[in-house]
Write a protein that holds these residues in place. Sequence first.
Motif, PDB file in Angstrom:
ATOM      1  N   GLY A  75       2.594 -21.049  18.143  1.00 44.48           N
ATOM      2  CA  GLY A  75       1.547 -22.039  17.887  1.00 44.48           C
ATOM      3  C   GLY A  75       0.494 -21.940  18.982  1.00 44.48           C
ATOM      4  O   GLY A  75       0.644 -21.154  19.934  1.00 44.48           O
ATOM      5  N   PRO A  76      -0.590 -22.727  18.877  1.00 43.52           N
ATOM      6  CA  PRO A  76      -1.640 -22.641  19.901  1.00 43.52           C
ATOM      7  C   PRO A  76      -1.118 -22.898  21.312  1.00 43.52           C
ATOM      8  O   PRO A  76      -1.606 -22.287  22.271  1.00 43.52           O
ATOM      9  CB  PRO A  76      -2.649 -23.722  19.477  1.00 43.52           C
ATOM     10  N   ASN A  77      -0.101 -23.759  21.441  1.00 47.46           N
ATOM     11  CA  ASN A  77       0.446 -23.993  22.788  1.00 47.46           C
ATOM     12  C   ASN A  77       1.260 -22.809  23.282  1.00 47.46           C
ATOM     13  O   ASN A  77       1.178 -22.444  24.456  1.00 47.46           O
ATOM     14  CB  ASN A  77       1.302 -25.261  22.810  1.00 47.46           C
TER      15      ASN A  77
ATOM     16  N   THR B 203      -1.930 -23.227  13.014  1.00 43.14           N
ATOM     17  CA  THR B 203      -3.280 -22.691  12.753  1.00 43.14           C
ATOM     18  C   THR B 203      -3.240 -21.499  11.792  1.00 43.14           C
ATOM     19  O   THR B 203      -3.893 -20.480  12.038  1.00 43.14           O
ATOM     20  CB  THR B 203      -3.985 -22.269  14.060  1.00 43.14           C
TER      21      THR B 203
ATOM     22  N   SER C 103      -3.761 -27.412  10.696  1.00 45.07           N
ATOM     23  CA  SER C 103      -4.962 -27.951  11.351  1.00 45.07           C
ATOM     24  C   SER C 103      -6.217 -27.469  10.636  1.00 45.07           C
ATOM     25  O   SER C 103      -6.273 -26.350  10.117  1.00 45.07           O
ATOM     26  CB  SER C 103      -4.996 -27.542  12.815  1.00 45.07           C
TER      27      SER C 103
ATOM     28  N   HIS D 252     -11.478 -29.406  14.493  1.00 40.04           N
ATOM     29  CA  HIS D 252     -11.050 -29.049  15.842  1.00 40.04           C
ATOM     30  C   HIS D 252     -11.880 -29.607  16.988  1.00 40.04           C
ATOM     31  O   HIS D 252     -12.320 -28.848  17.855  1.00 40.04           O
ATOM     32  CB  HIS D 252     -10.949 -27.522  15.939  1.00 40.04           C
TER      33      HIS D 252
ATOM     34  N   GLY E 226     -10.072 -28.532  19.999  1.00 42.83           N
ATOM     35  CA  GLY E 226     -10.200 -27.103  20.285  1.00 42.83           C
ATOM     36  C   GLY E 226     -11.500 -26.806  21.018  1.00 42.83           C
ATOM     37  O   GLY E 226     -11.552 -25.967  21.917  1.00 42.83           O
TER      38      GLY E 226
ATOM     39  N   SER F  14      -8.631 -21.779  10.091  1.00 45.67           N
ATOM     40  CA  SER F  14      -8.088 -22.057  11.424  1.00 45.67           C
ATOM     41  C   SER F  14      -7.342 -20.864  12.003  1.00 45.67           C
ATOM     42  O   SER F  14      -7.120 -20.793  13.212  1.00 45.67           O
ATOM     43  CB  SER F  14      -7.157 -23.266  11.360  1.00 45.67           C
TER      44      SER F  14
ATOM     45  N   SER G 249      -5.921 -18.645  16.112  1.00 43.81           N
ATOM     46  CA  SER G 249      -4.744 -17.910  16.612  1.00 43.81           C
ATOM     47  C   SER G 249      -5.024 -16.412  16.676  1.00 43.81           C
ATOM     48  O   SER G 249      -4.542 -15.728  17.582  1.00 43.81           O
ATOM     49  CB  SER G 249      -3.494 -18.227  15.800  1.00 43.81           C
TER      50      SER G 249
ATOM     51  N   VAL H 288      -4.867 -29.042  18.326  1.00 45.84           N
ATOM     52  CA  VAL H 288      -5.038 -27.623  18.667  1.00 45.84           C
ATOM     53  C   VAL H 288      -5.925 -27.555  19.911  1.00 45.84           C
ATOM     54  O   VAL H 288      -7.152 -27.594  19.818  1.00 45.84           O
ATOM     55  CB  VAL H 288      -5.663 -26.866  17.479  1.00 45.84           C
ATOM     56  N   HIS H 289      -5.315 -27.535  21.073  1.00 45.27           N
ATOM     57  CA  HIS H 289      -6.063 -27.475  22.333  1.00 45.27           C
ATOM     58  C   HIS H 289      -5.388 -26.545  23.335  1.00 45.27           C
ATOM     59  O   HIS H 289      -5.981 -26.160  24.333  1.00 45.27           O
ATOM     60  CB  HIS H 289      -6.225 -28.873  22.943  1.00 45.27           C
ATOM     61  N   GLY H 290      -4.114 -26.238  23.097  1.00 49.39           N
ATOM     62  CA  GLY H 290      -3.399 -25.318  23.994  1.00 49.39           C
ATOM     63  C   GLY H 290      -3.098 -25.892  25.363  1.00 49.39           C
ATOM     64  O   GLY H 290      -2.554 -25.179  26.226  1.00 49.39           O
TER      65      GLY H 290
END
Length: 487
Positions: free
Chosen positions: A21-23, A51, A67, A70, A73, A227, A231, A470-472
């Motif tokens: 995932g984004p994280n 994403t 998502s 954003h 994001g 989205s 990724s 979605v920001h990581g």
Amino acid sequence: MGHPLRARCPHVTDAVVVGSGPNGLAAAIRLAQAGVAVTVLEAHDLPGGGTRTTELTEPGLLHDHCSAMHPSGVVSPYLRSLPLGEHGLEWLWPEVDLAHPLDDGSAGVMARDLARTAASLSPDDARRWERTFGPLVRHFGDLVDDTFGPILGPPAHPVLLARFGLAALRPATMLVDRWHDDRARGLFTGVAAHFFGRLDRPLSAAVGLILTAAGHAVGWPVARGGSRAISDALIAVLASYGGSVRCGVEVKDLAQLRDLTGRAPDLVLLDTSPASALRILGDALPDRVRRSYTAYRFGPAAWKVDFAIRGDVPWTSPEARVAGTVHLGGRAEEMVAAERATSSGAMPDRPFVLCGQQYLCDPSRSAGDLNPFYAYAHVPHGYTGDATESLIDQIERFAPGFRDIVVATHVRGPSALESYNANYLGGDIGAGANDGRQLLLRPRLALNPYRTGVDGVFLCSASTPPGAGVHGMCGFHAAEAALASLG
Ligand SMILES: Cc1cc2nc3c(=O)[nH]c(=O)nc-3n(C[C@H](O)[C@H](O)[C@H](O)COP(=O)(O)OP(=O)(O)OC[C@H]3O[C@@H](n4cnc5c(N)ncnc54)[C@H](O)[C@@H]3O)c2cc1C
């Protein structure tokens, strides 16, 4: 599957990130930037976690699985530091970020331009809207600095955070009473409903405040092409540092990592729920952490329906016809009651529904006169009924004739969402309930919430601060904790 860098230089630190995932991807990139040899293992056939974008209904129609919009994001300090644009990520903004239609055909509107929002509200409410959000919008970058990480550290902007905190600690219903007209009251309550919990409980105003301020400061943009562009760009940046992603590998325990890599990796970062971490780490987890992870609660769920539609949605409200996001729930009181019901396990007749019209500003997602239309309803945790008709009824209420333009649907309820992504337990797309202290202190009360108590193993998913979206930033902070542990 040893990392090639490790094979060449045996002294190089290596890491496995479980989940793409984004994280997970942000954590992997941060580690790789520090010279760690990183491999990401992903259970699904496709990378990206929340994403992903594919053709779910008709050929050529690109649907965001999870998502869609954003704001987080765009503002994420870590994502902003990465050259994602060079790897194809392009943000697109709809004419209006959000519309909240009412039964009489009018709508409250949230746009980047505060004046456009004000024009959709009564003059008194417009003044109160500006007084509430103006200061947050003007200092939005500073607010992000203080809210996109663990909250137990000293704030960089204490006065601003105190001002935000005083409002954010309140129930959303208390804040809503600042406005008198249904357009402003509905508009704010719909954004506050992203809290996914009771809106008459303390702290429930927080999500509405920050997402509305973000809407005015940076908008609620979508990624061109879907989205998955987020990724894809993250994976390309990871590759530029030598890291890689391997799909179709569900990690069940730590021994499996030893079997896969030939040795125990120096670092393991879990982009998973605390429930999966319990299974993966087994007896290695200290008792106090095991108790916290076992007690970690999941909240209400989403009922996701992706539609292929012919033409555009026949919204009664002209503002909804140009909005990227449309919130359906009617008056504030109705949404408060619906969210109270889903939080207590009951399915409301008229659930809160979020609709996405990403194709309006990104025609690359459409095929001829067919467009992808995105919607999900809030339903109780683990809901086993069928919410599709209630969701469509809500759309028909504000867009009579909608049923006639539906060509195909793709439906995912709570159990399908959980099988699709183990992090969405019971269909909770926020990776954990936001009630009580869990919004701020997740997954447990600890100075460093990313540590699992097992040497070299860290949790980096949205079940850690700053939570869903979605920001990581969960991945970034977890990677920083992992690097710090190496001394
Ligand atoms: C329907 C829906 C709508 C949403 N809308 C928005 C939105 O508009 N804007 C927004 O910002 N956010 C939105 N979100 C939330 C956002 O997608 C998530 O908060 C975000 O993706 C969390 O990122 P993550 O990396 O923590 O976890 P995820 O993105 O959930 O990724 C976790 C990954 O780990 C993998 N995994 C889990 N366990 C294992 C294992 N044991 N072995 C191997 N792999 C494993 C999973 O398959 C998954 O790919 C939405 C989510 C959903 C579901």
